[in-house]
Design an enzyme around this catalytic site. Structure first.
Site, mmCIF file in Angstrom:
data_model
loop_
_atom_site.group_PDB
_atom_site.id
_atom_site.type_symbol
_atom_site.label_atom_id
_atom_site.label_comp_id
_atom_site.label_asym_id
_atom_site.label_seq_id
_atom_site.Cartn_x
_atom_site.Cartn_y
_atom_site.Cartn_z
ATOM 1 N N HIS A 48 0.603 -5.481 7.933
ATOM 2 C CA HIS A 48 -0.737 -4.902 8.035
ATOM 3 C C HIS A 48 -1.676 -5.813 8.825
ATOM 4 O O HIS A 48 -2.525 -5.337 9.572
ATOM 5 C CB HIS A 48 -1.286 -4.666 6.621
ATOM 6 C CG HIS A 48 -2.568 -3.900 6.592
ATOM 7 N ND1 HIS A 48 -2.622 -2.532 6.760
ATOM 8 C CD2 HIS A 48 -3.853 -4.294 6.419
ATOM 9 C CE1 HIS A 48 -3.879 -2.125 6.685
ATOM 10 N NE2 HIS A 48 -4.641 -3.169 6.487
ATOM 11 N N HIS A 94 -5.667 4.039 5.706
ATOM 12 C CA HIS A 94 -5.767 3.626 4.299
ATOM 13 C C HIS A 94 -4.781 4.461 3.501
ATOM 14 O O HIS A 94 -5.133 5.116 2.525
ATOM 15 C CB HIS A 94 -7.200 3.772 3.782
ATOM 16 C CG HIS A 94 -7.721 2.510 3.167
ATOM 17 N ND1 HIS A 94 -8.483 2.471 2.034
ATOM 18 C CD2 HIS A 94 -7.557 1.202 3.519
ATOM 19 C CE1 HIS A 94 -8.782 1.214 1.721
ATOM 20 N NE2 HIS A 94 -8.230 0.432 2.621
#
Length: 761
Positions: A48, A94
């Site tokens: 990420h 998200h």
């Protein structure tokens, strides 16, 4: 410092680190890390944060262009709109938090992307989102949809930024792992673009915004892992947002940036204080000393590990000009926000963390933020077995359905992916700020006015994920082409791209093959259409572990966010027919194109999936040269005032596009298919392919329009019919005048509007 391990193997694994990565950390430090340092490496070396599996692939993207002011590497990309106007824009995912806690996961996704925008010195002016869910008939999917949409609506509406567009798709492959991608746009308000590189030895480091708690602990590592039954209960890894604090933070930051006292700024998103300190220090070639005892907290008894990994929302880190910190603190306190000096810029290129007067962590900044692991994987040369099997399918194997073309059209309009998304966008305030010109559902892209000028900007998010699954290279090209086509359909010149790469695990041969080939397709199309990539997001490991312990990945979903410029807002069109008597034209591949032409296909189509239950065949190949020419003709026709409406052909092909223009304009159409069309009516009506746009043209403009179309697109434009009146019907006749479809607007409307309310109300 310790030469014996201070952490257990279980703790190393829990941070998402591989054994060889831990060995490398020990080598870099010359010692074993303590618990806090291990946590810092865990989040910063996660996919990420550091893109260790994708960074080499991203290097093939074009990133420069005449309008690009800021490319990849900053909080957001920035493009030049002319006349002193500059647009910041970015997309972020998200996904994992939204799977666990749909409302807060989606809400904080919106908050995070807004911070990326105003951290640059831009005022947020619009939001879009790309959402993917499982089968809408399933109760779990319905719960996820309701939570995600409510979270997006709550945050965007409260913070006062309009949600102007997006896309929503449903497919069983997203059942356990929904996708929530949020895109934001902002107009620069500061004379200089605010960068994130720390500088000035001795300059104070300011913490501003909300307080720090334990929410969102390890969110970056969590976002880089597969979802399991255990992780589904991992609610502390989901952040909790407060849009009213964010609204104050926007105003305070923009006011602070105007003073010239801010040297650098970074929002605290993924990896919180760890990421903001290490990235700012590494980019500036300096170090940062951080005193945790000065950090404002909302919970007692926090230890360094928790401070450093907390992802509490609405927080920023500034480097201030020495001696001007009081000026900045006053601004934030006036807005009711925390503002404290928590550290200083140091010459040693380290992140040094103090806690209770002692050094709690000390790590080279570049080891965390720049010199992170990089994995070069070998891409399989042969397509995986599922693709080879899918390619064996041909249209000759497909029986013509027993149902009539009209029944099939109504069935397709009622599939959740094609059906009206009014249930979703009616929850969003798309008019706040009073600059939205083309509302959700009215056009192929959102259009926002630039006040004080005749200009506007258009924005869209797109990805034909089934195409990408069947052929990642062509699917990647198709995502870029469709985004540019949607902008062209409102009259906007495509400018630049922000991408959100949602994929499964890159550690499997299939997963890496999908990722590598999709990136190749995206890069080629961005170069051909001259839309450089200014940044984006990579979200890998979008998989759920099934009851047999096997990972089930999503379809590869590289979402393309694209922005465009409209020179004259008087020349903007929507997708609905405007007036009775207007002629209807098809730009691009003519209906006489044989099905053997790879640019047109039932493979990977909505028709094949929904009517026949098949995900098979080769999706359409994208002809980038034709795509450019068709889009240019559409834009020019709109700019000249010839074209009254424009709508691209995507899911469901010609028949669905005609129906959507009828529904948007609440007017019918009479269509006469030309001679020489292929014999299969299902392919004629429902085949899919790029570079195809429906336009309508008033009678007074048709001579000029047809002359121009013939000059620019010889043999690639077709007059199909005419708009036939308000609240009438869609009539499609074959080339020998036999009726194929006769459906009233009311019937179309009922099929199209019903599905989402049926399952979600």
């Amino acid at each position: 410092m310790s030469q014996t391990p201070l952490v257990t193997e279980a703790e190393i694994t829990a941070e998402g680190l591989k054994p060889q990565e831990y060995t490398e950390i020990v080598r870099r430090l010359g010692r074993h890390p303590n618990r806090a340092e291990l946590g810092m490496f865990g989040v910063m070396w996660s996919e990420h944060c550091c893109y260790k599996n994708s960074r080499l692939l991203l290097k093939q993207f074009p990133t420069q262009g005449p309008r690009v002011l800021v490319g990849p590497g900053e909080n957001a990309g920035v493009v030049d709109l002319g006349d002193g106007l500059r647009l910041a824009f970015k997309i972020e995912s998200h996904n994992h938090p939204s799977a666990i806690e749909p409302f807060q996961g989606a809400a904080t996704g919106v908050g995070g992307i807004l911070r990326d925008i105003f951290t640059m010195g831009a005022r947020p002016i619009a939001l879009l989102n790309a959402l993917r869910f499982g089968d809408l008939k399933e109760a779990k999917t319905q719960q996820l949809v309701k939570g995600v949409v409510a979270g997006i609506a709550h945050y965007g509406n409260c913070v006062g930024v309009p949600t102007v567009g997006g896309e929503v798709y449903f497919d069983p492959c997203y059942a356990g792992n929904p996708l929530v991608n949020a895109m934001a746009l902002g107009l620069m308000e500061t004379p200089e673009i605010v960068k994130s590189a720390a500088s000035g030895i001795g300059n104070p480091v300011l913490y501003v915004g909300s307080t720090t708690g334990r929410d969102g602990m390890g969110g970056a590592s969590f976002a880089s892992a597969e979802l399991t039954d255990e992780s589904m209960s991992d609610r502390p890894a989901v952040q909790v947002g407060d849009p009213f604090v964010e609204k104050c933070l926007i105003e305070a930051c923009l006011e602070a940036f105007q003073t010239g006292a801010v040297v650098a700024a970074q929002d605290m998103g993924a990896a919180g204080l760890t990421c903001s300190t290490s990235e700012m220090a590494a980019k500036g070639g300096v170090g940062i000393e951080l005193d945790l005892d000065k950090v404002p907290v909302r919970e007692q008894g926090m230890v360094p590990y928790e401070f450093l990994l907390s992802e509490s929302q609405e927080r920023m880190l500034f480097v201030a000009a020495q001696g001007r910190e009081a000026e900045l603190i006053e601004i934030f306190q006036r807005w009711g926000l925390q503002a404290v000096v928590v550290g200083r810029v140091i010459a040693e290129p380290l992140v040094r963390v103090l806690y209770r007067g002692e050094v709690a962590a000390e790590v080279p900044a570049r080891a965390l933020a720049e010199e992170t692991p990089l994995y070069e994987r070998e891409c399989p040369k042969e397509p995986p077995a599922y693709v080879q099997q899918a390619r064996q399918w041909s249209v000759d194997q497909l029986p013509l359905p027993a149902r009539s073309p009209a029944e099939i059209l109504l069935t397709l309009l009622a599939t959740p992916s094609i059906a009206s998304k009014a249930w979703v966008y009616r929850q969003y305030d798309h008019e706040v700020q009073n600059n939205t010109l083309v509302f959700p559902g009215d056009g192929d892209a959102a259009v926002i006015r630039l006040r004080g000028t005749a200009k506007g900007i258009a924005a869209t998010v797109d990805c034909p994920s089934r195409y990408v699954y069947l052929d990642p290279y062509e699917g990647g090209k198709a995502a870029v082409a469709e985004a540019a086509r949607n902008l062209s359909c409102v009259g906007a010149e495509p400018l630049a791209v922000t991408d959100n790469l949602n994929f499964g695990s890159p550690e499997t041969p299939v997963g890496y093959w999908q990722l590598a080939n999709a990136c190749r397709g995206l890069a080629e199309a961005c170069r051909a259409l001259q839309t450089p990539v200014t940044g984006g997001n990579v979200s890998l490991y979008n998989e759920t572990i099934d009851s047999n312990g096997q990972p089930q990945p999503i379809y590869p979903t590289p979402v393309v966010g694209m922005v465009g410029l409209i020179a004259d807002l008087q020349r903007v069109v929507g997708q609905g027919w405007r007036a009775t008597g207007d002629a209807i034209y098809l730009l691009g591949l003519p209906l006489t194109t044989p099905l053997s032409d790879p640019r047109l296909s039932l493979g990977g189509s909505e028709y094949l999936a929904q009517i026949h239950g098949l995900v098979a065949g080769c999706p359409p190949q994208i002809d980038l040269d034709l795509e450019q020419r068709v889009q240019a003709v559409c834009r020019y026709g709109i700019q000249q005032g010839w074209i009254a409406s424009a709508h691209d052909l995507s899911e469901g092909g010609l028949a669905v596009a005609l129906a959507e223009s009828c529904l948007s304009g609440q007017r019918g159409a009479t269509i006469q298919l030309p001679e020489g069309t292929y014999p299969r009516w299902d392919a004629l009506l429902f085949a899919e392919g790029g570079a195809r746009i429906l336009v309508s043209v008033p009678p007074r403009e048709q001579v000029a329009w047809e002359a121009y179309a013939q000059a620019q697109l010889p043999n690639a434009w077709t007059r199909l019919g005419v708009v036939n009146g308000e609240d009438t019907e869609l009539c499609i006749d074959s080339c020998n005048n036999s009726p194929l479809i006769r459906v009233t607007i009311k019937e179309l409307d009922l099929a199209w509007r019903s599905p989402l309310p049926k399952y979600l109300d």
